[in-house]
Design a protein around this motif. Sequence first.
Motif, PDB file in Angstrom:
ATOM      1  N   HIS A   1       0.118  11.552   7.304  1.00 24.41           N
ATOM      2  CA  HIS A   1       1.300  10.525   6.191  1.00 24.41           C
ATOM      3  C   HIS A   1      -0.151  10.465   4.942  1.00 24.41           C
ATOM      4  O   HIS A   1      -1.089   9.777   5.787  1.00 24.41           O
TER       5      HIS A   1
ATOM      6  N   TYR B   1      -1.798   4.575   2.081  1.00 21.82           N
ATOM      7  CA  TYR B   1      -1.345   3.118   1.372  1.00 21.82           C
ATOM      8  C   TYR B   1      -3.200   2.417   1.271  1.00 21.82           C
ATOM      9  O   TYR B   1      -3.774   2.346   1.950  1.00 21.82           O
TER      10      TYR B   1
ATOM     11  N   TYR C   1       0.765   2.849  -3.008  1.00 23.89           N
ATOM     12  CA  TYR C   1       1.219   3.618  -2.227  1.00 23.89           C
ATOM     13  C   TYR C   1       2.541   4.598  -3.133  1.00 23.89           C
ATOM     14  O   TYR C   1       2.397   5.476  -3.859  1.00 23.89           O
TER      15      TYR C   1
ATOM     16  N   TRP D   1       6.226  -0.850   3.061  1.00 26.72           N
ATOM     17  CA  TRP D   1       5.476  -0.593   4.335  1.00 26.72           C
ATOM     18  C   TRP D   1       3.801  -1.137   3.597  1.00 26.72           C
ATOM     19  O   TRP D   1       2.605  -1.251   4.367  1.00 26.72           O
TER      20      TRP D   1
ATOM     21  N   ASP E   1       2.116  -3.527   5.570  1.00 26.93           N
ATOM     22  CA  ASP E   1       0.667  -3.136   6.807  1.00 26.93           C
ATOM     23  C   ASP E   1      -0.820  -3.106   6.651  1.00 26.93           C
ATOM     24  O   ASP E   1      -1.823  -3.146   6.917  1.00 26.93           O
TER      25      ASP E   1
ATOM     26  N   ARG F   1      -1.922   3.748   6.858  1.00 24.75           N
ATOM     27  CA  ARG F   1      -1.455   5.326   7.330  1.00 24.75           C
ATOM     28  C   ARG F   1      -0.638   4.917   8.231  1.00 24.75           C
ATOM     29  O   ARG F   1      -0.351   4.537   9.289  1.00 24.75           O
ATOM     30  N   GLU F   2       0.766   5.596   7.196  1.00 27.20           N
ATOM     31  CA  GLU F   2       2.250   5.030   8.710  1.00 27.20           C
ATOM     32  C   GLU F   2       1.917   6.367  10.205  1.00 27.20           C
ATOM     33  O   GLU F   2       1.087   7.828   9.932  1.00 27.20           O
ATOM     34  N   VAL F   3       2.109   6.207  10.534  1.00 31.29           N
ATOM     35  CA  VAL F   3       1.942   6.614  12.208  1.00 31.29           C
ATOM     36  C   VAL F   3       0.159   6.815  11.715  1.00 31.29           C
ATOM     37  O   VAL F   3      -0.778   7.545  12.487  1.00 31.29           O
TER      38      VAL F   3
ATOM     39  N   ARG G   1      -5.290   1.978  10.393  1.00 27.75           N
ATOM     40  CA  ARG G   1      -5.535   0.575   9.023  1.00 27.75           C
ATOM     41  C   ARG G   1      -7.297   1.125   9.416  1.00 27.75           C
ATOM     42  O   ARG G   1      -8.220   0.576  10.248  1.00 27.75           O
TER      43      ARG G   1
END
Length: 169
Positions: free
Chosen positions: A37, A40, A59, A71, A74, A130-132, A135
């Motif tokens: 993904h 952000y 985002y 999200w 995060d 990032r999703e999954v 950071r």
Amino acid sequence: MRKLLSVTLTGLAATPAMAGEMAVTVEIPRLDVAEYHRPYLAVWVEQNDQAIANLTVRYDVQKRDNEGTKWLKDMRQWWRRSGRDQSFPIDGVSGPTLPVGEHTLSFDTAKGPLAALKPGAYALVVEAAREVGGRELLRIPFEWPAKVAVSQSVKGSSELGTVALAIKP
């Protein structure tokens, strides 16, 4: 045969000096993961651990009902220092996520949030989540206002590649 074109301009007023510029180059690395993904991303200026100016927040702005903002928290440091106090999208700051590659974001130092910076020591902060994924947060210290051209960079280790700051007075 090549023809040359000669143009003479007369009667033009003197052009005022260009305002300074801050350029932030962010590298989004290609990651070898099963489920990728786009990250952000938040870029801001801080002083003494306080957010002074949001430069960009990237985002998923395309999600309906502003669901992409869900999200943003995060990006923990940015969220605690500035994000939770914002209304989204932030005019002139919010934008879509960035694909893999190198991206340069330019900011006029005489307009917007940079115009209000008082002389002193600051840090440019770049945070990605990032999703999954993971950071990462990187800081580049700088002095304001810049009296000479400044160029600095720092290298990330996971979610970010090289982040560079260039300031032209």
